[in-house]
Design a protein around this motif. Sequence first.
Motif, PDB file in Angstrom:
ATOM      1  N   THR A   2     -16.296  16.240  61.408  1.00 21.04           N
ATOM      2  CA  THR A   2     -17.119  16.401  62.596  1.00 21.04           C
ATOM      3  C   THR A   2     -16.591  17.523  63.473  1.00 21.04           C
ATOM      4  OG1 THR A   2     -17.643  14.062  62.525  1.00 21.04           O
ATOM      5  CG2 THR A   2     -18.047  15.208  64.601  1.00 21.04           C
ATOM      6  N   TYR A   6     -18.604  20.981  64.601  1.00 20.17           N
ATOM      7  CA  TYR A   6     -18.770  21.400  65.993  1.00 20.17           C
ATOM      8  C   TYR A   6     -18.197  22.800  66.215  1.00 20.17           C
ATOM      9  CZ  TYR A   6     -20.651  17.194  68.173  1.00 20.17           C
ATOM     10  OH  TYR A   6     -21.472  16.187  68.562  1.00 20.17           O
ATOM     11  N   TYR A   9     -20.604  25.486  65.171  1.00 18.89           N
ATOM     12  CA  TYR A   9     -21.684  25.752  66.116  1.00 18.89           C
ATOM     13  C   TYR A   9     -21.239  26.662  67.256  1.00 18.89           C
ATOM     14  CZ  TYR A   9     -25.170  22.611  64.232  1.00 18.89           C
ATOM     15  OH  TYR A   9     -26.127  22.051  63.444  1.00 18.89           O
ATOM     16  N   LYS A 495     -28.584  11.610  62.867  1.00 21.61           N
ATOM     17  CA  LYS A 495     -27.840  12.480  63.770  1.00 21.61           C
ATOM     18  C   LYS A 495     -27.530  13.823  63.114  1.00 21.61           C
ATOM     19  CE  LYS A 495     -27.450   9.619  67.251  1.00 21.61           C
ATOM     20  NZ  LYS A 495     -28.076   9.914  68.568  1.00 21.61           N
ATOM     21  N   TRP A 496     -27.119  13.778  61.856  1.00 20.92           N
ATOM     22  CA  TRP A 496     -26.781  14.989  61.109  1.00 20.92           C
ATOM     23  C   TRP A 496     -27.694  15.119  59.890  1.00 20.92           C
ATOM     24  CZ3 TRP A 496     -23.774  18.820  62.721  1.00 20.92           C
ATOM     25  CH2 TRP A 496     -22.782  18.550  63.670  1.00 20.92           C
ATOM     26  N   ARG A 533     -28.437  18.970  64.027  1.00 21.28           N
ATOM     27  CA  ARG A 533     -27.758  17.933  64.791  1.00 21.28           C
ATOM     28  C   ARG A 533     -28.660  17.457  65.929  1.00 21.28           C
ATOM     29  NH1 ARG A 533     -25.284  13.818  66.783  1.00 21.28           N
ATOM     30  NH2 ARG A 533     -23.326  14.050  67.914  1.00 21.28           N
ATOM     31  N   GLU A 540     -31.792  19.006  70.428  1.00 21.35           N
ATOM     32  CA  GLU A 540     -31.513  19.143  69.004  1.00 21.35           C
ATOM     33  C   GLU A 540     -30.988  20.555  68.756  1.00 21.35           C
ATOM     34  OE1 GLU A 540     -34.901  18.239  66.652  1.00 21.35           O
ATOM     35  OE2 GLU A 540     -35.346  16.367  67.704  1.00 21.35           O
ATOM     36  N   SER A 542     -29.536  23.407  65.564  1.00 23.57           N
ATOM     37  CA  SER A 542     -29.440  23.687  64.132  1.00 23.57           C
ATOM     38  C   SER A 542     -28.846  25.077  63.926  1.00 23.57           C
ATOM     39  CB  SER A 542     -30.804  23.588  63.444  1.00 23.57           C
ATOM     40  OG  SER A 542     -31.667  24.605  63.894  1.00 23.57           O
TER      41      SER A 542
END
Length: 675
Positions: A2, A6, A9, A495-496, A533, A540, A542
């Motif tokens: 996770t 993150y 992103y 969620k993912w 996500r 949201e 992506s």
Amino acid sequence: MTRLLYTSYFLVLFTYAAAQDPDDLRSAAQLETLAVNTDQETENDQLVQFLQYLLRRPLPINRVGADHLLDLHLLTPQQLNSFVQYRELFGPFRSKYELQAIPFWDLETIRKILPYLSFTETGEVNKLTSKVISKGQHQVILRSSNTLEKAMGFESDSNGVRKYAGSPVRLFYRYTFQYKQQLWWGFTGDKDAGEQVGDFTSFHLFIRRKGLLKTLALGDFVLNIGQGLVHWQGLAFGKTSEVMGVYHQGNLLQPYRSGGEWNFHRGIAAQLQKEHWELTVFGSARKLTANTIRNGTLQEGFSSISENGYHRTKGELADRNSLLQKSYGAVLQYLTGRFRAGVSAVAYNFSLPSLPEDKPYNRYAIRGRNWYNSGIHYTYTYRNIFLFGEGAVCKNGFGILQGMVMSIHHKVDLSIVYRNIQPGYQSLYGKSFTENSSVTNETGWYTALRLVPWPGWQVQAYADYFRFPWLRFKADSPGSGQEYFLQVGWIKRKKWDIYLRYRSTGKQENISGNYLNEPVPKLQANLRWHAERIVNQRLELSSRLDQVWYSRAGEQQSGTSVFVDGRYQLPKPTLVVSARIQYFKTGGYDSRIYSYERDLLYSFSIPAFYDKGFRYYCQVQGKPARIGRRLHVKLQWWLRWSQTKFGESHTIGSGGDEIRGNKKSEWKFQIMMTW
């Protein structure tokens, strides 16, 4: 893991983007593949119209027929047959949780289909009377778009004459009425950039009822027969990331309500049904735009039919409506729960003879004033095995397609498709599971596997080996090729949604410059990482990374594209704001990368990116608001801005569409009223 995601992103900027339907990721992948194969964006929004209507008025689960579920394009043949058999055996469904007991229905399938099903009893089907007008749904759509930079076709020459006759504004309008799955009527109009107002109009009236006369279509309609060897005008996908989607799904007869100007019939069609037998007959007469061959002012024939619908230049306007095509045919089917079979025949008559260019690859092309296709097709379900196939003939050859979809285990599915289509077999409206864009000159084996090794994980793969017995456009010798595909996906509690995809394809293509064109191997490989996500109910995000490698006769290109986007819903005012920023760099057009963009409802944007530059768009969508007390009219609106910027010394497009500059900017606006 996770923390790593993150970090990925925040290595790049993130913005906001809006989803167009509940199953947007799957639809995006299929439409993107369709654009790659045809090198153009589809205008067929029939599926989106159908799904959007069902979001407002879902199908009653205890009375819905198999044909309506087939139109959803969400169920495999095994899942569809299992649903019908389960309902016949155990009676009406009482709760949505009961869907988990249907064989072959997994949680992902149930999640996708639930928004379109209703568990509320609504009584018997109403008869078609004058009262249905007050009970049905009316919808009006008005859409406009324009490119700000002036293309060459809109600039005047030294004599003050422009190449394009109309304005650069594109217009689209549509009015539709629908009462359940029984009655449709409406009209559509479309004007492309450079065309004059009123270039294309369409009308449809479609009735579906119980009794001997099952269906009646007047005006514009589409026909989908078998597996597309003989005739298929609806939306159909070939090899996509949904590797089990090898079976063409769709009702045989449907109303035509889209803006495309080519792929439909205009006339009358009817379906008669008596017990297990169904007969469909149709007749059509419509004028087409064809590339005519002239001897002075006399038209001697046509070399090809235009499918792009453009009527902007003098030549395009001269060819507009230059060919009258008459079509007629019939389909007789025997239908049961497990077994379906049919025979079909379609004939065409042209007002001018077909005279294709005198090229070696056109040796088997359609010629003369008349043509026909006929065939047989079937489907059969036995336990966990679904078989389907079609055989077809025309004047010069035949084609065969046979497929199987089998559930080996509740976690393993297998599909196999074999096709053998002779070079002499030609189909005017054919669209089948082939490597070629047209249904001709191909043999091949396709094998695919889908695994669900652990909850949330899915592995999909296919291998396709094909051969071309005769010459093709840009390939002056028979040839062969292969394609491989592998995708690993992971979904976690809504969620993912993450996948890693690899695709490799190879076949022959001419290399010019020598005295004779020499076909050489052309290889291309694509690698993609995509992640979405759902942060919360309002936000949201992506992100995607694409890499492509291309080689042909020593020439090598590579390309990279990365974008980030997301979605944010404002509470007050009730707006959905969306945007995307994308960077791309490729060695040329051959290493181009396609990216599906979320667009206005019923509109598609799937641009091809090549060379070096940036692309961004921003869209604002207004949520439905009532504007009338008596009519209960709901108003929605969309406003979209997009821009692509290349390097400093650059031109965009070619011919009349060429823009002298390094950027292309477009705005779109749409309003929709529903009551």
